[in-house]
Design an enzyme around this catalytic site. Structure first.
Site, short mmCIF file in Angstrom:
data_model
loop_
_atom_site.label_atom_id
_atom_site.label_comp_id
_atom_site.label_asym_id
_atom_site.label_seq_id
_atom_site.Cartn_x
_atom_site.Cartn_y
_atom_site.Cartn_z
N HIS A 203 7.70 25.98 -36.67
CA HIS A 203 7.06 26.13 -35.29
C HIS A 203 6.59 27.53 -35.12
O HIS A 203 5.74 27.75 -34.06
CB HIS A 203 8.27 25.92 -34.18
C1 UD1 Z 1 9.21 29.87 -28.67
C2 UD1 Z 1 9.60 31.28 -28.94
C3 UD1 Z 1 10.08 31.71 -30.31
C4 UD1 Z 1 11.30 30.87 -30.55
C5 UD1 Z 1 10.85 29.22 -30.03
C6 UD1 Z 1 11.90 28.57 -30.41
C7 UD1 Z 1 8.16 33.11 -27.79
C8 UD1 Z 1 6.80 34.10 -27.90
N1 UD1 Z 1 8.44 32.35 -28.72
O1 UD1 Z 1 8.25 29.61 -29.54
O2 UD1 Z 1 10.39 32.97 -30.56
O3 UD1 Z 1 11.51 30.93 -31.82
O4 UD1 Z 1 10.55 29.37 -28.82
O5 UD1 Z 1 11.83 27.08 -30.38
O6 UD1 Z 1 8.89 33.22 -26.75
N2 UD1 Z 1 5.67 22.91 -26.10
C9 UD1 Z 1 5.74 21.84 -25.62
N3 UD1 Z 1 7.06 21.57 -24.88
C10 UD1 Z 1 7.95 22.32 -24.61
C11 UD1 Z 1 7.88 23.67 -24.85
C12 UD1 Z 1 6.39 23.95 -25.60
O7 UD1 Z 1 5.07 20.90 -26.08
O8 UD1 Z 1 8.83 22.03 -23.88
C13 UD1 Z 1 4.44 23.48 -27.04
C14 UD1 Z 1 3.26 23.88 -26.15
O9 UD1 Z 1 1.99 23.22 -26.45
C15 UD1 Z 1 3.17 25.31 -26.45
C16 UD1 Z 1 3.78 25.51 -27.87
O10 UD1 Z 1 4.73 24.34 -27.83
O11 UD1 Z 1 1.90 25.69 -26.61
C17 UD1 Z 1 4.56 26.77 -27.98
O12 UD1 Z 1 5.53 27.03 -26.90
P1 UD1 Z 1 6.04 28.51 -26.59
O13 UD1 Z 1 7.03 28.43 -25.69
O14 UD1 Z 1 5.01 29.04 -26.18
O15 UD1 Z 1 6.38 28.77 -28.20
P2 UD1 Z 1 7.60 28.33 -29.11
O16 UD1 Z 1 6.55 27.98 -30.43
O17 UD1 Z 1 8.16 27.13 -28.62
N1 UDP Z 2 17.46 22.56 -33.78
C1 UDP Z 2 17.79 21.41 -33.15
N2 UDP Z 2 16.63 20.30 -33.44
C2 UDP Z 2 15.89 20.49 -34.22
C3 UDP Z 2 15.64 21.67 -34.89
C4 UDP Z 2 16.33 22.80 -34.65
O1 UDP Z 2 18.60 21.33 -32.49
O2 UDP Z 2 15.05 19.37 -34.29
C5 UDP Z 2 18.45 23.66 -33.45
C6 UDP Z 2 18.92 24.27 -34.60
O3 UDP Z 2 20.27 23.74 -34.62
C7 UDP Z 2 19.12 25.89 -34.10
C8 UDP Z 2 17.86 26.05 -33.17
O4 UDP Z 2 17.59 24.65 -32.82
O5 UDP Z 2 20.13 26.26 -33.42
C9 UDP Z 2 16.86 26.86 -33.96
O6 UDP Z 2 15.81 26.76 -32.85
P1 UDP Z 2 14.23 27.13 -33.09
O7 UDP Z 2 14.07 26.84 -34.69
O8 UDP Z 2 13.53 26.34 -32.31
O9 UDP Z 2 14.21 28.62 -32.94
P2 UDP Z 2 14.42 29.97 -33.43
O10 UDP Z 2 15.76 30.20 -33.88
O11 UDP Z 2 13.45 30.19 -34.60
O12 UDP Z 2 14.19 31.01 -32.57
#
Ligand code: UD1
Ligand code: UDP
Length: 365
Positions: A203
């Site tokens: 992601h």
């Molecule tokens: C965010 C955090 C990242 C974290 C991750 C956990 C920031 C800058 N990034 O990244 O540090 O590791 O969450 O998963 O805060 N989207 C959906 N549904 C949702 C949420 C997001 O479809 O419920 C899609 C949207 O298209 C959006 C993209 O995911 O553009 C990214 O979402 P965003 O919250 O901006 O960043 P993450 O990649 O989720």
């Molecule tokens: N996780 C989950 N379902 C998934 C993938 C990840 O519940 O399909 C959980 C995982 O156990 C971990 C957390 O999500 O605790 C990690 O989140 P993510 O990778 O989105 O964010 P990051 O840790 O990189 O900020």
């Protein structure tokens, strides 16, 4: 003690759950939960509140997806309003997301103490939005709860010597509290047919926002299947699906040989899927930690990691390119011993953090 906790994304819900639950068991503490709704799809949000048995948010800000500046700005304004009305003793934030930074900044501007959970992590790559959020949040916090001595060392190196506590990572608490019940959850996961598999998650913006990079990683997933003979299972974060669609790569992704693209998993299903995986390929922060704790070899699709402890104990290797990732998977499959130490503590970080807050804020429990 009146505690406002700000969260917004999947990993914050998971890693803050032990703290939120610990506060709720204390008579003299009140917990107020603000959800920015940075994550809003059920599979990135509501499912975790249900599985982790968490109180519903007191405030849902409904911010959603925006460019970084606008997203943080909208969060800041909305959180400030609530903090002015409720005047908590402390605001708790976790990790490194835009929600983390917005919560911390809103509180610091109002001179409300900020408690940063998972403080001191550094990738030393300021192009990562998360690194900016971490550094800024650490510097405006009052209480920095570092998971490891290495993280505390990063803070010291930046001149932050006050208010640093090494407590372990709440990821261990959450995992210990749920692994047993997780084992009973669902009989239909990728482990159900008894065949070994490679688990993958993706992601990070550096891996998903360029068509060339995403295409390279699709090739790597397919080659991971070819060299291992194992299925590659990817519970896909919606970000990946959206980018694949935008770049016209979704059809290719869904047609890769030996690669199964699934919906994102709930926490319980994911823990079991990870526990049974032969190797994990990821760019997630939390997954690097959980793999290390569960004894699953991890290949991290990045040039750097702020979880260097996992590399040091031999649980994780960095693989910046697709071919390096495939080679690292091949090597990981030959490793038989997975009994490296867990550097993230014993699973009592949440209780220790709440104890320290009570003590430091000088409020009797
Ligand atoms: C965010 C955090 C990242 C974290 C991750 C956990 C920031 C800058 N990034 O990244 O540090 O590791 O969450 O998963 O805060 N989207 C959906 N549904 C949702 C949420 C997001 O479809 O419920 C899609 C949207 O298209 C959006 C993209 O995911 O553009 C990214 O979402 P965003 O919250 O901006 O960043 P993450 O990649 O989720
Ligand atoms: N996780 C989950 N379902 C998934 C993938 C990840 O519940 O399909 C959980 C995982 O156990 C971990 C957390 O999500 O605790 C990690 O989140 P993510 O990778 O989105 O964010 P990051 O840790 O990189 O900020």
């Amino acid at each position: 003690m009146r505690v406002v906790t700000v969260l917004g994304t999947r990993p914050e819900i998971i890693k803050l759950s032990p703290i939120i639950r610990s506060i709720s068991t204390r008579e003299s503490a009140t917990s107020i939960l603000i959800h920015t709704n940075q994550h809003y799809d059920r599979e990135l949000d509501a499912i975790f509140f249900e599985e982790l048995n968490l109180q519903a948010p007191d405030f849902d800000l409904g911010i959603g997806t925006h460019p970084h500046g606008r997203q943080v700005g909208l969060m800041l304004a909305a959180i400030e309003e609530i903090l002015m009305a409720h005047r908590p003793d402390v605001v708790v934030v976790q990790g490194d997301t835009n929600s983390t930074f917005a919560g911390a900044l809103a509180a610091a501007k109002l001179h409300i103490p900020v408690a940063h959970v998972e403080a001191g992590l550094r990738s030393f790559d300021m192009k990562m939005p998360e690194e900016v959020n971490r550094v800024m949040t650490d510097h405006i916090s009052t209480f920095r709860f570092a998971p490891t001595p290495r993280a505390a060392g990063h803070l010291h190196a930046e001149g932050i010597t006050e208010g640093v506590y090494v407590v372990g990572n709440t990821v261990v608490d959450a995992l210990c509290q749920h692994l047993e019940v997780a084992s009973d959850a669902g009989k239909n996961g990728p482990w159900a047919d008894g065949r070994e598999y490679v688990l993958a998650t993706l992601h990070r913006d550096s891996n998903t926002d360029s068509p060339a990079r995403l295409n390279e990683l699709l090739t790597a997933l397919e080659q991971a299947h070819e060299v291992s003979g194992l299925d590659v299972v990817l519970p896909a974060h919606p970000r990946v699906i959206h980018r694949l669609e935008r770049f016209g790569l979704l059809h290719r992704a869904r047609s890769l040989s030996g690669v199964r693209i699934l919906e994102p998993m709930g926490y319980l299903e994911f823990l079991v899927a990870l526990k049974h995986a032969r190797v994990v390929l990821t760019d997630s922060g939390g997954v690097q930690e959980e793999a290390c704790i569960l004894g699953v070899p991890c290949v991290t699709l990045r040039t750097s990691t702020e979880r260097q402890e996992t590399v040091e104990v031999g649980a994780n290797v960095l693989a910046p390119t697709g071919p390096e990732a495939v080679a690292a998977i091949r090597t990981a499959l030959t490793v038989q011993e997975h009994d490296w130490p867990n550097p993230f503590g014993q699973g009592d970080a949440g209780e220790r953090i709440v104890d320290l807050l009570v003590q430091e804020l000088d409020l009797a429990d």
